[in-house]
Design an enzyme around this catalytic site. Sequence first.
Site, PDB file in Angstrom:
ATOM      1  N   HIS A  66     -48.274 -30.750  69.130  1.00  0.00           N
ATOM      2  CA  HIS A  66     -47.580 -30.949  70.435  1.00  0.00           C
ATOM      3  C   HIS A  66     -47.563 -32.287  71.002  1.00  0.00           C
ATOM      4  CE1 HIS A  66     -51.689 -30.297  71.862  1.00  0.00           C
ATOM      5  NE2 HIS A  66     -51.561 -31.405  72.682  1.00  0.00           N
ATOM      6  N   HIS A 113     -49.722 -38.042  75.402  1.00  0.00           N
ATOM      7  CA  HIS A 113     -50.302 -38.181  74.148  1.00  0.00           C
ATOM      8  C   HIS A 113     -49.463 -37.374  73.113  1.00  0.00           C
ATOM      9  CE1 HIS A 113     -52.381 -34.569  75.807  1.00  0.00           C
ATOM     10  NE2 HIS A 113     -52.357 -33.871  74.465  1.00  0.00           N
ATOM     11  N   GLU A 158     -54.146 -37.250  69.905  1.00  0.00           N
ATOM     12  CA  GLU A 158     -55.200 -36.031  69.814  1.00  0.00           C
ATOM     13  C   GLU A 158     -55.139 -35.693  68.460  1.00  0.00           C
ATOM     14  OE1 GLU A 158     -53.997 -32.778  72.451  1.00  0.00           O
ATOM     15  OE2 GLU A 158     -55.923 -31.757  72.325  1.00  0.00           O
TER      16      GLU A 158
HETATM   17 CO    CO Z   1     -52.825 -31.993  73.868  1.00  0.00          CO
END
Ligand code: CO
Length: 134
Positions: free
Chosen positions: A7, A79, A130
């Site tokens: 994502h 992020h 991440e």
């Molecule tokens: Co995230």
Amino acid sequence: MIGKLNHVAIAVNDITAAASVYRDTLGATVTEAIDLPEHGVTTVFIELPNTKIELLQMLGEGSPIERFIEKNPAGGIHHICYEVDDIAQAISKLKSDGATVLGDGEPKIGAHGKPVIFLHPKDFCGTLIELEQV
Ligand code: CO
């Protein structure tokens, strides 16, 4: 080491308004908002055919996105999350390469119930990364 883009996360001031932009203006499939008090955020996921967009809004005191929203009052990309097969192996490779793993360097359980870590933007082209074990 990294696999699929899981994502892209966008920090926002008003998650209801942001979800409406994605649902009504952009015609995307949008999940209900979920409060994650242990992460200090409320999240909505936009489900795209090939990936997801995660909308993040501050929740409670000391939210991890508080400073970001102060600096970016209109919101912005916070992020990006890549999938890895083995997060422990990823951490050990990254540490041996000198990358900065944020927090105590140990995986935490993320918004999808899977182990995640965050990597300092200074080592990755100015982007907070991440990693999520899938
Ligand atoms: Co995230």
